[in-house]
Design a protein around this motif. Structure first.
Motif, PDB file in Angstrom:
ATOM      1  N   ASN A 428      69.384  45.127  46.413  1.00 22.41           N
ATOM      2  CA  ASN A 428      69.623  45.866  45.168  1.00 22.41           C
ATOM      3  C   ASN A 428      68.360  46.597  44.716  1.00 22.41           C
ATOM      4  OD1 ASN A 428      70.920  46.669  42.679  1.00 22.41           O
ATOM      5  ND2 ASN A 428      69.773  45.054  41.666  1.00 22.41           N
ATOM      6  N   ILE A 429      67.188  46.098  45.105  1.00 15.39           N
ATOM      7  CA  ILE A 429      65.915  46.667  44.658  1.00 15.39           C
ATOM      8  C   ILE A 429      65.127  47.180  45.866  1.00 15.39           C
ATOM      9  CG2 ILE A 429      65.795  45.212  42.603  1.00 15.39           C
ATOM     10  CD1 ILE A 429      63.871  43.389  44.108  1.00 15.39           C
ATOM     11  N   GLY A 430      64.032  47.887  45.592  1.00 14.27           N
ATOM     12  CA  GLY A 430      63.264  48.503  46.658  1.00 14.27           C
ATOM     13  C   GLY A 430      62.436  47.534  47.483  1.00 14.27           C
ATOM     14  N   TYR A 431      61.946  46.460  46.865  1.00 16.54           N
ATOM     15  CA  TYR A 431      61.047  45.544  47.562  1.00 16.54           C
ATOM     16  C   TYR A 431      61.773  44.280  48.006  1.00 16.54           C
ATOM     17  CZ  TYR A 431      56.943  48.297  46.292  1.00 16.54           C
ATOM     18  OH  TYR A 431      56.018  49.300  46.175  1.00 16.54           O
ATOM     19  N   TRP A 432      61.257  43.702  49.092  1.00 16.09           N
ATOM     20  CA  TRP A 432      61.835  42.482  49.676  1.00 16.09           C
ATOM     21  C   TRP A 432      60.728  41.710  50.377  1.00 16.09           C
ATOM     22  CZ3 TRP A 432      61.562  41.541  54.930  1.00 16.09           C
ATOM     23  CH2 TRP A 432      62.259  40.425  55.410  1.00 16.09           C
ATOM     24  N   GLY A 433      60.830  40.392  50.384  1.00 20.41           N
ATOM     25  CA  GLY A 433      59.917  39.565  51.171  1.00 20.41           C
ATOM     26  C   GLY A 433      58.481  39.599  50.713  1.00 20.41           C
ATOM     27  N   ARG A 437      58.927  47.209  51.615  1.00 19.27           N
ATOM     28  CA  ARG A 437      60.027  48.130  51.307  1.00 19.27           C
ATOM     29  C   ARG A 437      60.938  48.165  52.531  1.00 19.27           C
ATOM     30  NH1 ARG A 437      59.225  50.870  46.576  1.00 19.27           N
ATOM     31  NH2 ARG A 437      60.980  52.227  47.104  1.00 19.27           N
ATOM     32  N   LEU A 438      61.910  47.247  52.532  1.00 23.69           N
ATOM     33  CA  LEU A 438      62.716  46.981  53.725  1.00 23.69           C
ATOM     34  C   LEU A 438      63.589  48.171  54.112  1.00 23.69           C
ATOM     35  CD1 LEU A 438      63.628  44.938  55.849  1.00 23.69           C
ATOM     36  CD2 LEU A 438      65.303  44.072  54.215  1.00 23.69           C
ATOM     37  N   TRP A 439      64.268  48.788  53.144  1.00 21.49           N
ATOM     38  CA  TRP A 439      65.201  49.876  53.452  1.00 21.49           C
ATOM     39  C   TRP A 439      64.474  51.075  54.068  1.00 21.49           C
ATOM     40  CZ3 TRP A 439      70.125  50.807  54.228  1.00 21.49           C
ATOM     41  CH2 TRP A 439      70.635  52.089  54.064  1.00 21.49           C
ATOM     42  N   GLU A 440      63.257  51.362  53.597  1.00 22.32           N
ATOM     43  CA  GLU A 440      62.505  52.497  54.106  1.00 22.32           C
ATOM     44  C   GLU A 440      61.876  52.215  55.472  1.00 22.32           C
ATOM     45  OE1 GLU A 440      62.578  51.472  51.140  1.00 22.32           O
ATOM     46  OE2 GLU A 440      62.718  53.117  49.712  1.00 22.32           O
ATOM     47  N   GLY A 441      61.495  50.959  55.729  1.00 21.41           N
ATOM     48  CA  GLY A 441      60.864  50.639  57.004  1.00 21.41           C
ATOM     49  C   GLY A 441      59.551  51.370  57.179  1.00 21.41           C
ATOM     50  N   GLN A 472      57.392  44.294  57.845  1.00 19.12           N
ATOM     51  CA  GLN A 472      56.480  44.104  56.724  1.00 19.12           C
ATOM     52  C   GLN A 472      55.150  44.820  56.922  1.00 19.12           C
ATOM     53  OE1 GLN A 472      56.417  39.797  56.056  1.00 19.12           O
ATOM     54  NE2 GLN A 472      57.675  40.129  54.247  1.00 19.12           N
ATOM     55  N   VAL A 473      54.724  44.985  58.163  1.00 19.73           N
ATOM     56  CA  VAL A 473      53.468  45.696  58.429  1.00 19.73           C
ATOM     57  C   VAL A 473      53.735  47.120  58.920  1.00 19.73           C
ATOM     58  CG1 VAL A 473      52.160  43.597  58.872  1.00 19.73           C
ATOM     59  CG2 VAL A 473      53.350  44.700  60.760  1.00 19.73           C
ATOM     60  N   LYS A 474      54.960  47.617  58.710  1.00 17.90           N
ATOM     61  CA  LYS A 474      55.350  48.998  59.030  1.00 17.90           C
ATOM     62  C   LYS A 474      55.178  49.333  60.512  1.00 17.90           C
ATOM     63  CE  LYS A 474      54.622  51.031  54.439  1.00 17.90           C
ATOM     64  NZ  LYS A 474      56.036  51.385  54.215  1.00 17.90           N
ATOM     65  N   LEU A 475      55.563  48.385  61.375  1.00 22.45           N
ATOM     66  CA  LEU A 475      55.562  48.630  62.817  1.00 22.45           C
ATOM     67  C   LEU A 475      56.968  48.759  63.377  1.00 22.45           C
ATOM     68  CD1 LEU A 475      52.720  46.214  64.053  1.00 22.45           C
ATOM     69  CD2 LEU A 475      52.620  48.697  63.749  1.00 22.45           C
ATOM     70  N   ALA A 476      57.973  48.608  62.522  1.00 22.69           N
ATOM     71  CA  ALA A 476      59.363  48.709  62.981  1.00 22.69           C
ATOM     72  C   ALA A 476      60.244  49.084  61.806  1.00 22.69           C
ATOM     73  CB  ALA A 476      59.818  47.387  63.605  1.00 22.69           C
ATOM     74  N   ASN A 477      61.437  49.576  62.119  1.00 19.28           N
ATOM     75  CA  ASN A 477      62.442  49.895  61.111  1.00 19.28           C
ATOM     76  C   ASN A 477      63.546  48.850  61.139  1.00 19.28           C
ATOM     77  OD1 ASN A 477      61.467  52.376  59.990  1.00 19.28           O
ATOM     78  ND2 ASN A 477      62.030  53.404  61.905  1.00 19.28           N
TER      79      ASN A 477
END
Length: 539
Positions: A428-433, A437-441, A472-477
């Motif tokens: 529901n929100i932009g941030y996770w974990g 920003r899970l949806w954006e990857g 989480q470290v922006k190495l994957a979508n």
């Protein structure tokens, strides 16, 4: 020989007797001090070491340890001085019978804040190594001893910088009188207080995250009226929020000091106010993040965690300047399968996200160990380290593999073909974990922007704990499965870990249905926003 035995016995028993006597005296002194605290009108707290040079308000001698009032800032030494301070000095009153517009300063001598300036001569106060100078417990103005004149002692207090947030004690006196006369037109009292009045209510969970709630309670009581500061370990949010009904409609702001779970607890209490027909008194909610994840706080611009780096005065300024927005809240209904199942469906309210798979398993293991030994989980760093441990363990064990064969997913009634997955997350929100920003990857692919007020849920899949770490470290979508107004998930077989906003459980075959429930009025702090936040808000 008997002399040697005597002196040996004496050398052994003497330290034991001295230790026992000191322990007895200490416990006796603590009982006497606790008795004084219980009978006093001051909000006394005892400390073994003051954080700055301090002087007793009675004997004016320097003290290293002693008692301090959390409301007016008075400080006193051992119990003889403490009893005398209790008799000589009044604490600031939360309710007074003074007429409207005539609350005098409440001057407290000595122990003024460091680097404070005299309101008369504009020179620094508290520079001398003794009990000197005055501070008003309401407006926080400071005055030198030699600058204090009779007119300052009797003049009306303006309540200082935070006059628009403070509930004046004479306002509460007027409201009490109106209630006795069975009048409810409280708005008529407001012009006597402030033109742009937005009173704030502080709700602090002293058990959240890094245990800073206790310190914050004292600091807020010093700056505000103690009646508007609540400890959620002693009073429920539903009872605390009834103060809103004594304040102007659509003007109250609430600052929740705690984690995302505490925020959800407060929002549930606000929903109860709507059911009672108190919609005109619904407050707007700001967050001071004290929990472990703090994803909702991060989404609304209040940061990923608070560790005392920002002064309490700046926090109150941020609350005054924050903008009002809406937050979607969702109903999660879990219906167990089986012909002979007569139990009612489980119903949750979701603010952040729902998940099934590895991240829910980590939350479940963490929750189980925290229930066994809660004292070990009092630090945000330790909590995240435990999460990391269970995430690493799941990378090796893979307890949630082949999830796509065990579940069916429907978005707005349309069935989705699932690839090989270990977890599904509904956002529901932009941030996770804890800040991802899970949806954006990685942000390298075009996608519809995620918002927390558009009535849409974002649904993603993950291949496992290692995939979550890469995201989480922006190495994957993530595997983006789609956006929807209604999500339906059917667990066909086996038992799987699930969670709603960090509250995990193990679930057997069932049907999970997520539908829109209501909106919450929140406050957004633009000072902490990122470029992604700014772009999502501008859409």
């Amino acid at each position: 020989d008997w002399r040697l035995a005597f002196w040996t016995l004496f050398s052994v028993l003497l330290p034991v007797l001295i230790t026992a006597w000191c322990s007895f005296q200490r416990s006796r002194r603590q009982l006497l001090i606790r008795d004084i605290f219980r009978k006093s009108k001051h909000d006394w707290h005892y400390t073994d070491l003051f954080g700055q040079p301090s002087y007793c308000c009675v004997c004016a001698q320097p003290i290293l340890r002693g008692a301090f009032c959390g409301c007016c800032g008075l400080r006193a030494g051992e119990r003889c001085c403490l009893r005398e301070a209790d008799r000589q000095f009044l604490c600031k009153e939360v309710v007074t019978r003074a007429p409207q517009g005539s609350v005098p300063h409440h001057w407290v001598r000595g122990n003024v804040p460091l680097c404070s300036l005299c309101v008369v001569c504009k020179q620094q106060c508290g520079t001398q190594p003794k009990l000197c100078d005055y501070r008003c417990a309401w407006c926080q103005y400071t005055v030198h001893d030699e600058c204090m004149v009779d007119c300052l002692r009797t003049e009306e207090c303006t309540f200082g910088e935070f006059k628009d947030l403070i509930i004046p004690p004479n306002y509460l006196a007027a409201i009490n009188q109106m209630r006795k006369e069975k009048r409810t037109s409280y708005e008529k009292v407001v012009p006597y207080c402030r033109k742009h009045w937005m009173p704030v209510i502080i709700l602090a969970n002293t058990r959240s995250g890094n245990n800073m709630g206790e310190t914050l309670l004292g600091e807020f009581k010093m700056l505000l009226n103690p009646v508007q500061v609540f400890d959620l370990s002693k009073i429920t949010p539903a009872k605390a929020l009834q103060l809103c009904t004594l304040l102007p409609c659509n003007a109250v702001r609430v600052l929740v000091c705690g984690g995302d779970g505490t925020v959800g607890w407060v929002l549930d209490a606000i929903d109860e106010m709507k059911i009672k027909g108190q919609e005109q008194y619904i407050p707007q909610v700001a967050i001071l993040p004290l929990g472990t994840g703090n994803d909702l706080s991060n989404t609304l611009g209040w940061g990923a965690g608070y560790a005392g780096e920002v002064p309490v005065e700046q926090i109150l300024r941020n609350v005054m300047e924050a903008d009002g927005i809406r937050l979607d809240r969702w109903k999660v209904q879990v219906t167990n399968k089986g012909y002979y199942n007569l139990r009612k469906p489980k119903v949750f309210t979701m603010n952040n996200y729902f998940s099934i798979g590895p991240d829910a398993l980590m939350a479940l293991n963490f929750h189980a160990h925290r229930e066994k030994t809660p004292s070990l989980f009092s630090s945000r760093i330790i909590n995240k380290a435990v999460y990391f441990f269970y995430g690493t363990k799941d990378c090796l064990v893979q307890e949630c593999k082949d999830l796509n064969k065990k579940v069916e997913l429907e978005l707005d009634g349309e069935r989705i073909e699932l690839p090989n997955l270990e977890g599904i997350i509904v956002l529901n929100i932009g941030y996770w974990g804890g800040g991802c920003r899970l949806w954006e990857g990685m942000g390298d692919e075009p996608y519809p922007l995620a918002r927390h007020d558009d009535g849409l849920l974002e649904v993603v899949g993950v291949h496992g704990s290692f995939h979550c770490a890469q995201i989480q470290v922006k190495l994957a979508n993530p595997v983006r499965l789609g956006q929807a107004h209604t999500v339906r998930l059917i667990l066909k077989s086996s038992k799987m870990p699930m969670q709603v906003d960090g509250e995990p459980w193990a679930q057997g075959p069932c049907t999970v249905t997520i539908t829109h429930k209501t909106h919450a009025l929140m406050l957004y702090h633009s000072g902490e926003q990122t470029d992604d936040d700014a772009s999502s808000l501008s859409e």
